[in-house]
Design an enzyme around this catalytic site. Structure first.
Site, short mmCIF file in Angstrom:
data_model
loop_
_atom_site.label_atom_id
_atom_site.label_comp_id
_atom_site.label_asym_id
_atom_site.label_seq_id
_atom_site.Cartn_x
_atom_site.Cartn_y
_atom_site.Cartn_z
N HIS A 1 -3.35 -2.62 0.78
CA HIS A 1 -3.32 -1.92 -0.50
C HIS A 1 -4.62 -2.20 -1.25
CE1 HIS A 1 -2.04 -0.95 -4.66
NE2 HIS A 1 -1.26 -0.07 -4.05
N ASP B 1 4.82 2.15 0.91
CA ASP B 1 4.98 3.29 1.83
C ASP B 1 5.52 2.87 3.19
OD1 ASP B 1 3.92 5.35 0.10
OD2 ASP B 1 1.98 4.39 0.36
#
Length: 451
Positions: A329, A388
């Site tokens: 991320h 996700d």
């Protein structure tokens, strides 16, 4: 003009356009451009202030990034505490979170009841909207349908351009309430007109919350379990806000700084989220997992799984990008709190659906990806599963069609966008106007006959 000639002409013109628009990559370093609005150490360029939400993933010590456990803060409150609070009381939390983001404080019981009732009454779309906007103009992409529906809502508003707080709040509440209905009807129209399936248009139920209404309206039989509604509600809660610097929230701030109307600003945010680099990452995870399943003989063989992950990282497998989707991320380093929260509930639903073995595969991929990444980048390299990684699996267990994944993200995030828009209008009336350096040399105009 024949189709063949037209295609050939466009291809020829595209080559010229690409050539004249390509800026040498070394220019960005030469002019100290903050590409992606990122500093050299990977931190974001500070462009604004917000009280709506914040994202913590690391600390900066003497200019160096030091990894830290992730935290997502809504109006000064740790998201984990908020989730633990409503789940401990066996309640759904999305409406409570919307109230918190908009008003800056947690609601009392009476305020929450009033807020839920108001949203319930606002979920029905304006008269003729469904027929004229959604059913007569079906789209293959629900995000495209959602964006167009937001823009056309301007025409159904008697006071669309007023940017007083009172009017912004009214418009925000109407959009938050109607997003699930627009998304559900847009999906049903796509399913009927493009997929040749039966058309189901279920009216929203005022007494039901956002998660329950979504499941109720997208399913032909209206049926869902409490565990399904609970998990979808959690997904909405953790996607509701992610600080002012994420692409769609920043887009909301930029467009709102011009003084434009709410529908233009929120439609811009939806356009941003539609991009696969922002809102569609969980589909990439699902595709990758399917590819892994096809190329290993046993879901429980960790050696085989890790070997294949190494191939992916070496760009020898899957889409040859070298990326393990759902891992890593821009801000979070040691952990993504959204993924942590979702993973726990995902296991509970996996047990209910009889998919524990598949959940174990996801968990193995998560852990082995971290190991493989350290082997490639060094023992100090850090990477974690992001939201996700598990959200696509959750939606798949909920039997939610792939084309609804990103629209569900938008349904959750609209309350965050609206909160950021109101904050921008109230606090900062200066239009955003960053600088771009021109690197084109001056040239003389050449007369047509001499070119």
């Amino acid at each position: 003009m024949s189709e063949e000639f037209y295609v050939a002409l466009i291809n020829k013109m595209a080559e010229a356009v690409e050539k004249t628009n390509r800026i040498p990559s070394d220019y960005y370093g030469m002019y100290n451009v903050k590409r992606g609005l990122r500093n050299e150490n990977g931190t974001g360029v500070l462009v604004g202030l917000t009280q709506v939400g914040s994202v913590h993933g690391y600390v900066v010590d003497a200019g160096e990034i030091v990894p830290d456990e992730g935290a997502l803060i809504y109006r000064g409150m740790d998201l984990k505490d908020v989730v633990q609070g409503f789940q401990k009381e066996k309640r759904h939390g999305f409406e409570e979170v919307c109230y918190l983001l908009l008003f800056g404080e947690l609601p009392t019981q009476s305020q929450l009841d009033e807020f839920k009732k108001l949203l319930g009454e606002l979920r029905v779309l304006p008269k003729s909207f469904t027929e004229n906007m959604i059913l007569k103009n079906p789209s293959k992409d629900i995000m495209n349908k959602l964006q167009r529906s937001i823009l056309v809502s301007y025409s159904y508003d008697n006071n669309p351009d007023d940017i007083s707080v009172k009017n912004l709040l009214r418009q925000s509440l109407e959009l938050i309430a109607r997003f699930p209905t627009i998304v559900a009807y847009g999906y049903q129209a796509k399913r009927h007109y493009h997929d040749n399936k039966s058309l189901f248009i279920h009216s929203p139920v005022p007494e039901l919350g956002t998660a329950e209404n979504l499941l109720y309206m997208i399913r032909p039989d209206n049926k869902y379990t409490e565990k399904e509604a609970e998990l979808l509600d959690l997904s909405l809660v953790i996607h509701a806000e992610h600080g002012g610097g994420n692409n769609s929230a920043f887009a909301t701030h930029v467009v709102s700084s011009t003084g434009t109307d709410t529908y233009s600003a929120i439609a811009t945010a939806v356009g941003s989220l539609k991009g696969p680099k922002h809102g569609g990452a969980n589909l990439k995870v699902l595709n990758m997992i399917d590819n892994i399943k096809e190329n290993i003989s046993s879901w429980s063989d960790k050696v085989e799984i890790k070997d294949y992950l190494r191939k992916i990282l070496r760009k020898d497998a899957f889409d040859n990008t070298g990326l393990i989707y759902g891992m890593g991320h821009a801000v979070y380093t040691l952990s993504d709190p959204r993924a942590v929260l979702l993973k726990g509930k995902a296991y509970e639903l996996a047990v209910e659906k009889g998919r524990e073995e598949e959940f174990a595969l996801y968990e193995n991929i998560e852990n082995l990806s971290i190991e493989a990444f350290k082997e490639l980048k060094g023992p100090d390299a850090v990477i974690c599963a992001n939201v996700d990684f598990y959200s696509g699996f959750v939606y798949d267990m909920l039997n939610i069609p792939h084309e609804l994944y990103t629209p569900l993200f938008a349904t959750a995030r609209v309350c965050g966008w609206c909160a950021h828009r109101i904050e921008q209008v109230v606090s900062d009336n200066k239009i955003m106007r960053p600088a771009y350096k021109s690197v084109m040399d001056m040239r003389e105009y050449v007369e047509l006959a001499k070119r």
